[in-house]
Design a protein around this motif. Structure first.
Motif, PDB file in Angstrom:
ATOM      1  N   SER A 119       0.819  -1.212   0.000  1.00 34.59           N
ATOM      2  CA  SER A 119       0.000   0.000   0.000  1.00 34.59           C
ATOM      3  C   SER A 119       0.858   1.270   0.000  1.00 34.59           C
ATOM      4  CB  SER A 119      -0.928   0.009   1.215  1.00 34.59           C
ATOM      5  OG  SER A 119      -0.168  -0.102   2.419  1.00 34.59           O
ATOM      6  N   ARG A 120       2.032   1.203   0.617  1.00 34.63           N
ATOM      7  CA  ARG A 120       2.910   2.359   0.626  1.00 34.63           C
ATOM      8  C   ARG A 120       3.633   2.456  -0.709  1.00 34.63           C
ATOM      9  NH1 ARG A 120       7.021   1.290   4.435  1.00 34.63           N
ATOM     10  NH2 ARG A 120       7.806   3.387   3.945  1.00 34.63           N
ATOM     11  N   PRO A 121       3.548   3.591  -1.414  1.00 36.61           N
ATOM     12  CA  PRO A 121       4.211   3.718  -2.720  1.00 36.61           C
ATOM     13  C   PRO A 121       5.712   3.457  -2.667  1.00 36.61           C
ATOM     14  CG  PRO A 121       2.652   5.503  -2.399  1.00 36.61           C
ATOM     15  CD  PRO A 121       2.748   4.789  -1.091  1.00 36.61           C
ATOM     16  N   SER A 122       6.384   3.914  -1.597  1.00 38.18           N
ATOM     17  CA  SER A 122       7.836   3.713  -1.521  1.00 38.18           C
ATOM     18  C   SER A 122       8.197   2.238  -1.437  1.00 38.18           C
ATOM     19  CB  SER A 122       8.401   4.458  -0.311  1.00 38.18           C
ATOM     20  OG  SER A 122       7.775   4.015   0.890  1.00 38.18           O
ATOM     21  N   ALA A 123       7.338   1.424  -0.821  1.00 33.59           N
ATOM     22  CA  ALA A 123       7.580  -0.015  -0.774  1.00 33.59           C
ATOM     23  C   ALA A 123       7.122  -0.705  -2.052  1.00 33.59           C
ATOM     24  CB  ALA A 123       6.863  -0.617   0.434  1.00 33.59           C
ATOM     25  N   ALA A 124       6.145  -0.133  -2.735  1.00 32.20           N
ATOM     26  CA  ALA A 124       5.649  -0.737  -3.974  1.00 32.20           C
ATOM     27  C   ALA A 124       6.618  -0.556  -5.124  1.00 32.20           C
ATOM     28  CB  ALA A 124       4.290  -0.133  -4.339  1.00 32.20           C
ATOM     29  N   VAL A 125       7.469   0.461  -5.066  1.00 32.27           N
ATOM     30  CA  VAL A 125       8.393   0.749  -6.167  1.00 32.27           C
ATOM     31  C   VAL A 125       9.357  -0.406  -6.426  1.00 32.27           C
ATOM     32  CG1 VAL A 125      10.358   2.204  -6.798  1.00 32.27           C
ATOM     33  CG2 VAL A 125       8.201   3.254  -6.142  1.00 32.27           C
ATOM     34  N   PRO A 126      10.116  -0.910  -5.423  1.00 28.59           N
ATOM     35  CA  PRO A 126      11.024  -2.031  -5.732  1.00 28.59           C
ATOM     36  C   PRO A 126      10.297  -3.300  -6.146  1.00 28.59           C
ATOM     37  CG  PRO A 126      10.987  -1.569  -3.379  1.00 28.59           C
ATOM     38  CD  PRO A 126      10.266  -0.457  -4.035  1.00 28.59           C
ATOM     39  N   VAL A 127       9.101  -3.524  -5.619  1.00 28.03           N
ATOM     40  CA  VAL A 127       8.312  -4.683  -6.047  1.00 28.03           C
ATOM     41  C   VAL A 127       7.958  -4.563  -7.520  1.00 28.03           C
ATOM     42  CG1 VAL A 127       6.140  -5.931  -5.706  1.00 28.03           C
ATOM     43  CG2 VAL A 127       7.408  -5.074  -3.729  1.00 28.03           C
ATOM     44  N   SER A 199      15.618   2.346 -12.485  1.00 21.80           N
ATOM     45  CA  SER A 199      14.154   2.292 -12.440  1.00 21.80           C
ATOM     46  C   SER A 199      13.632   2.532 -11.031  1.00 21.80           C
ATOM     47  CB  SER A 199      13.668   0.936 -12.952  1.00 21.80           C
ATOM     48  OG  SER A 199      14.111   0.690 -14.269  1.00 21.80           O
ATOM     49  N   VAL A 200      14.254   1.893 -10.047  1.00 20.99           N
ATOM     50  CA  VAL A 200      13.799   2.032  -8.668  1.00 20.99           C
ATOM     51  C   VAL A 200      14.075   3.443  -8.148  1.00 20.99           C
ATOM     52  CG1 VAL A 200      14.163   1.207  -6.310  1.00 20.99           C
ATOM     53  CG2 VAL A 200      14.023  -0.432  -8.191  1.00 20.99           C
ATOM     54  N   VAL A 201      15.244   3.987  -8.445  1.00 21.12           N
ATOM     55  CA  VAL A 201      15.569   5.353  -7.989  1.00 21.12           C
ATOM     56  C   VAL A 201      14.595   6.362  -8.592  1.00 21.12           C
ATOM     57  CG1 VAL A 201      17.292   7.180  -8.115  1.00 21.12           C
ATOM     58  CG2 VAL A 201      17.984   4.862  -7.516  1.00 21.12           C
ATOM     59  N   ILE A 202      14.281   6.209  -9.872  1.00 23.07           N
ATOM     60  CA  ILE A 202      13.329   7.122 -10.508  1.00 23.07           C
ATOM     61  C   ILE A 202      11.960   6.997  -9.849  1.00 23.07           C
ATOM     62  CG2 ILE A 202      12.073   7.576 -12.661  1.00 23.07           C
ATOM     63  CD1 ILE A 202      14.670   6.784 -14.136  1.00 23.07           C
ATOM     64  N   GLY A 203      11.551   5.772  -9.529  1.00 21.80           N
ATOM     65  CA  GLY A 203      10.285   5.584  -8.834  1.00 21.80           C
ATOM     66  C   GLY A 203      10.261   6.270  -7.481  1.00 21.80           C
ATOM     67  N   TRP A 204      11.338   6.149  -6.728  1.00 23.43           N
ATOM     68  CA  TRP A 204      11.403   6.815  -5.419  1.00 23.43           C
ATOM     69  C   TRP A 204      11.425   8.330  -5.566  1.00 23.43           C
ATOM     70  CZ3 TRP A 204      15.536   2.887  -3.414  1.00 23.43           C
ATOM     71  CH2 TRP A 204      14.876   1.788  -2.828  1.00 23.43           C
ATOM     72  N   ILE A 205      12.105   8.820  -6.580  1.00 23.17           N
ATOM     73  CA  ILE A 205      12.091  10.270  -6.823  1.00 23.17           C
ATOM     74  C   ILE A 205      10.682  10.749  -7.135  1.00 23.17           C
ATOM     75  CG2 ILE A 205      12.869  12.078  -8.412  1.00 23.17           C
ATOM     76  CD1 ILE A 205      15.522  10.632  -8.636  1.00 23.17           C
ATOM     77  N   TRP A 206       9.943   9.954  -7.905  1.00 23.54           N
ATOM     78  CA  TRP A 206       8.562  10.350  -8.220  1.00 23.54           C
ATOM     79  C   TRP A 206       7.685  10.316  -6.975  1.00 23.54           C
ATOM     80  CZ3 TRP A 206       7.271  12.401 -12.797  1.00 23.54           C
ATOM     81  CH2 TRP A 206       5.921  12.661 -13.013  1.00 23.54           C
ATOM     82  N   VAL A 207       7.934   9.362  -6.077  1.00 19.88           N
ATOM     83  CA  VAL A 207       7.190   9.331  -4.815  1.00 19.88           C
ATOM     84  C   VAL A 207       7.416  10.617  -4.032  1.00 19.88           C
ATOM     85  CG1 VAL A 207       6.998   8.183  -2.573  1.00 19.88           C
ATOM     86  CG2 VAL A 207       7.159   6.819  -4.654  1.00 19.88           C
ATOM     87  N   ARG A 208       8.641  11.084  -4.024  1.00 18.92           N
ATOM     88  CA  ARG A 208       8.995  12.260  -3.208  1.00 18.92           C
ATOM     89  C   ARG A 208       8.612  13.572  -3.876  1.00 18.92           C
ATOM     90  NH1 ARG A 208       9.343  16.086  -0.841  1.00 18.92           N
ATOM     91  NH2 ARG A 208      10.893  16.819   0.693  1.00 18.92           N
TER      92      ARG A 208
END
Length: 359
Positions: A119-127, A199-208
């Motif tokens: 449910s948390r976007p930051s945890a969903a990114v690496p998945v 890919s994961v770093v970009i996802g985390w940047i988008w979360v933030r």
């Protein structure tokens, strides 16, 4: 026999004629025939359409006769070959991605995605990044699938991470890379690590830092309450018309730039460590080669360093001309003009880090 003028209710009687039925209702009394020019405007429009089509065919014939001798130069034939190769190479994967996207939209309940992704976007990114390694396909397939994930309630950051990871680290791409760089397992590992990391770093940047108004959410293409097969059909037609059109535009731009960039320019920068990486990244953007074939193209640049070749394979599946156009078609240009530079910067940093460690 009565000779009364038919009333509005007379068209329901068994003996009412078709002419009587059409004549009724043209004014409040129902006793006058249609206007005298009824049907003429429609006929005029049809005639105009026929003449316009005939004019178009004539222009095509004249252009063919006039340009037939002009379109045989080597440059034009090379341009046509590159454009055709990009389009036909990407089209099967685009159709696959659109079909899979439509199937996800029509047949997979939103609750499935909610259970699969945290449910948390930051945890969903690496998945989402790791799940990209499971689905064969190229960037043309990942864009409509990412749009479908967003429509089904997946966090945009996770969907975008999947969009970047799937075409770069899926099994088909990894096998193609291993075949191209036979005897160089470090190149396969470097591609997997650099692409997944970016890919994961970009996802985390988008979360933030990502904002909701930058991302145009895909709109439903079907009426509420429609059947599953209707939803599948409408979603597939909508995505195919939009993504397919932008694919052609991207292929046209890539083919033109492919022809206009002289190969001799490349040899002069191949030995410069940083510049060669930047040049190969720029080539990946301009050439717009499918991720399942880019390893063989990267291998052909024999004068460039392994890190520069890695940049070609990392940047291409994340940002190229046709991909930018397709992303704009699905998520809007406000998204594309921000997402593409972010992918380029993070992809280059990831390439330098992983390339420096493994190559």
């Amino acid at each position: 026999m009565s000779d009364r003028t038919p009333t509005p209710s007379s068209d329901s009687t068994p003996h009412a004629s078709l002419g009587d039925s059409l004549a009724v209702g043209w004014d409040e009394r129902g006793d006058e025939l249609p206007p005298s020019d009824w049907g003429r405007r429609t006929g005029a429009r049809r005639t105009g359409t026929v003449w316009l089509f005939a004019l178009f065919i004539t222009a095509m014939a004249v252009a063919h006769a006039w340009l037939s001798d002009q379109l045989t130069s080597e440059a034009f034939l090379a341009w046509a070959t590159v454009f055709t190769a990009i389009s036909f190479q990407a089209l099967p994967f685009l159709v696959f991605g659109v079909a899979l996207s439509a199937a996800l939209t029509a047949f997979v309940p939103a609750s499935v995605y909610q259970r699969f992704f945290p449910s948390r976007p930051s945890a969903a990114v690496p998945v989402a990044g790791l799940s990209g390694a499971l689905l064969p396909g190229c960037e043309c397939a990942s864009v409509p699938i990412a749009g479908s994930l967003v429509k089904r309630g997946v966090a945009p950051a996770a969907a975008l991470t999947f969009l970047l990871a799937a075409p770069a680290i899926n099994p088909v791409v990894m096998i193609a890379t291993a075949v191209a760089f036979a005897g160089q397992p470090e190149m396969v590992l470097a591609r997997f690590g650099a692409s997944l990391l970016a890919s994961v770093v970009i996802g985390w940047i988008w979360v933030r830092f990502g904002r909701a108004d930058w991302l145009r959410l895909p709109t439903p293409t079907h009426a509420e309450g429609a059947g599953r097969w209707v939803v599948f059909r409408d979603s597939m037609l909508h995505d195919m018309m939009h993504a397919g059109g932008y694919l052609v535009v991207g292929a046209l731009a890539a083919a033109s730039l492919n022809i206009f960039v002289p190969r001799e320019w490349l040899g002069s920068v191949a030995e410069a460590p940083v510049i060669s990486v930047l040049v190969m990244a720029a080539l990946a953007i301009l050439l717009s080669i499918c991720s399942e074939a880019d390893a063989f193209v990267a291998l052909s640049f024999t004068d460039f360093s392994p890190t520069a070749k890695l940049a070609f394979m990392v940047i291409g599946p994340m940002v190229d001309l046709k991909l930018i156009a397709m992303q704009a078609a699905v998520f809007g240009w406000r998204f594309a003009v921000r997402f593409a530079p972010l992918c380029l910067v993070v992809g280059l940093l990831s390439t330098f880090v992983i390339g420096g460690l493994l190559l």
